[in-house]
Design a protein around this motif. Sequence first.
Motif, short mmCIF file in Angstrom:
data_model
loop_
_atom_site.label_atom_id
_atom_site.label_comp_id
_atom_site.label_asym_id
_atom_site.label_seq_id
_atom_site.Cartn_x
_atom_site.Cartn_y
_atom_site.Cartn_z
N THR A 1 5.94 -19.65 4.22
CA THR A 1 6.78 -18.35 4.21
C THR A 1 6.12 -17.53 5.42
N SER A 2 7.00 -17.07 6.20
CA SER A 2 6.48 -15.91 7.37
C SER A 2 6.64 -14.52 6.76
N THR A 3 5.46 -13.77 6.98
CA THR A 3 5.43 -12.61 6.46
C THR A 3 5.05 -11.38 7.26
N SER A 4 5.46 -10.28 6.71
CA SER A 4 5.26 -8.90 7.58
C SER A 4 4.69 -7.86 6.82
N THR A 5 3.51 -7.20 7.44
CA THR A 5 2.81 -6.40 6.16
C THR A 5 2.67 -5.04 6.61
N GLN A 6 3.78 -4.41 6.87
CA GLN A 6 3.58 -2.96 7.09
C GLN A 6 4.82 -2.36 6.41
N ALA A 7 4.98 -0.94 6.87
CA ALA A 7 5.91 0.12 6.30
C ALA A 7 7.35 -0.16 6.78
N LEU A 8 8.22 0.43 6.03
CA LEU A 8 9.57 0.48 6.32
C LEU A 8 9.71 1.64 7.50
N GLY A 9 10.39 1.42 8.42
CA GLY A 9 10.88 2.68 9.33
C GLY A 9 10.77 2.43 10.90
N THR A 10 10.20 1.56 11.36
CA THR A 10 10.10 1.43 13.05
C THR A 10 10.70 0.27 13.42
N GLY A 11 10.79 0.34 14.66
CA GLY A 11 11.44 -1.05 15.21
C GLY A 11 10.11 -1.85 15.79
N ALA A 12 9.70 -1.94 16.79
CA ALA A 12 8.67 -3.05 17.53
C ALA A 12 7.25 -2.26 17.09
N ALA A 13 6.31 -3.23 16.88
CA ALA A 13 5.09 -2.81 16.82
C ALA A 13 4.52 -2.64 18.35
N GLU A 14 3.29 -2.28 18.56
CA GLU A 14 2.70 -2.05 19.78
C GLU A 14 2.84 -3.45 20.58
N ASP A 15 3.34 -3.08 21.80
CA ASP A 15 3.73 -4.20 22.79
C ASP A 15 3.82 -3.62 23.96
N SER B 1 7.99 -10.72 -2.71
CA SER B 1 7.17 -10.21 -3.78
C SER B 1 5.77 -9.86 -3.47
N THR B 2 5.12 -8.81 -4.15
CA THR B 2 3.55 -8.49 -3.83
C THR B 2 2.78 -9.64 -3.88
N GLU B 3 3.02 -10.47 -5.01
CA GLU B 3 2.16 -11.73 -5.46
C GLU B 3 2.17 -12.82 -4.18
N LYS B 4 3.54 -12.90 -3.73
CA LYS B 4 3.43 -14.13 -2.46
C LYS B 4 2.88 -13.27 -1.30
N CYS B 5 2.83 -12.11 -0.82
CA CYS B 5 2.40 -11.29 -0.02
C CYS B 5 0.92 -11.47 -0.02
N LYS B 6 0.31 -11.18 -1.05
CA LYS B 6 -1.31 -11.27 -1.27
C LYS B 6 -1.65 -12.74 -1.15
N GLU B 7 -0.88 -13.75 -1.51
CA GLU B 7 -1.21 -14.89 -1.51
C GLU B 7 -1.20 -15.42 0.02
N ALA B 8 -0.44 -14.78 1.06
CA ALA B 8 -0.38 -15.02 2.18
C ALA B 8 -1.77 -14.57 2.86
N TYR B 9 -2.10 -13.26 2.55
CA TYR B 9 -2.85 -12.27 3.20
C TYR B 9 -3.95 -11.75 2.12
N PRO B 10 -4.76 -12.81 1.59
CA PRO B 10 -5.82 -12.27 0.38
C PRO B 10 -6.55 -11.33 0.99
#
Length: 223
Positions: free
Chosen positions: A19-33, A194-203
Amino acid sequence: PVLANDVASCNSPATPSGTSTSTQALGTGAAEDIRGNDGSGSGSGSRIVNGSDCPPHGEPWQAALMLRHNQLYCGAVLVAPQWLLTAAHCHKQIVRVRLGHHSLSPVYESGQQLFRGVKTIPHPGYSHPRHTNDLMLIKLNRRIHETQDVKPINISSRCPSAGTSCLVSGWGTTSSPQENFPSELQCLNITVLSTEKCKEAYPGQIDATMFCAGDEAGRDSCQ
């Protein structure tokens, strides 16, 4: 739109997972780049992998934060006539803002509006490098002229639940590990996990200010 995490976490989850995950907040387009106006460069903090061109006028709240010489370094979203929401890690002393612009080209587009950021307000609880509360407001030097190309987004009053489909947009590379920067704004629907899957990928990396989104096919804003 969902903001991608920093490249280290995106490319190297602590637990191998399909599962590919992204762990930040709702609201912006692209991250720093940071890259040039032709879309080239070495920045890889944000990706719209397996996305497609956004329809014209489809994302009138999408903002591009620019350095001098038309270098895009972050995305943002218009949340009010004179305010943008972006990531706190996108803080710069001088901010130039472009709204209503569909491509990365510096050539003028009908409908575009240009601004300066005159005030930045990072979330008081922001911490680096963990990216807790990675949110920041930017005040524009004047109010926007609302058109079909430029208008604020309606912010949800609640956090998205697992299974919700969210739209992510930006100019990040469309492939990884090879970089392929698009000429047009990219859009992609991804699913909140889910939060569970998120924390499983990024403990040990996920807190209450974050959530994950993506899918098993690798479609994501952060590969």
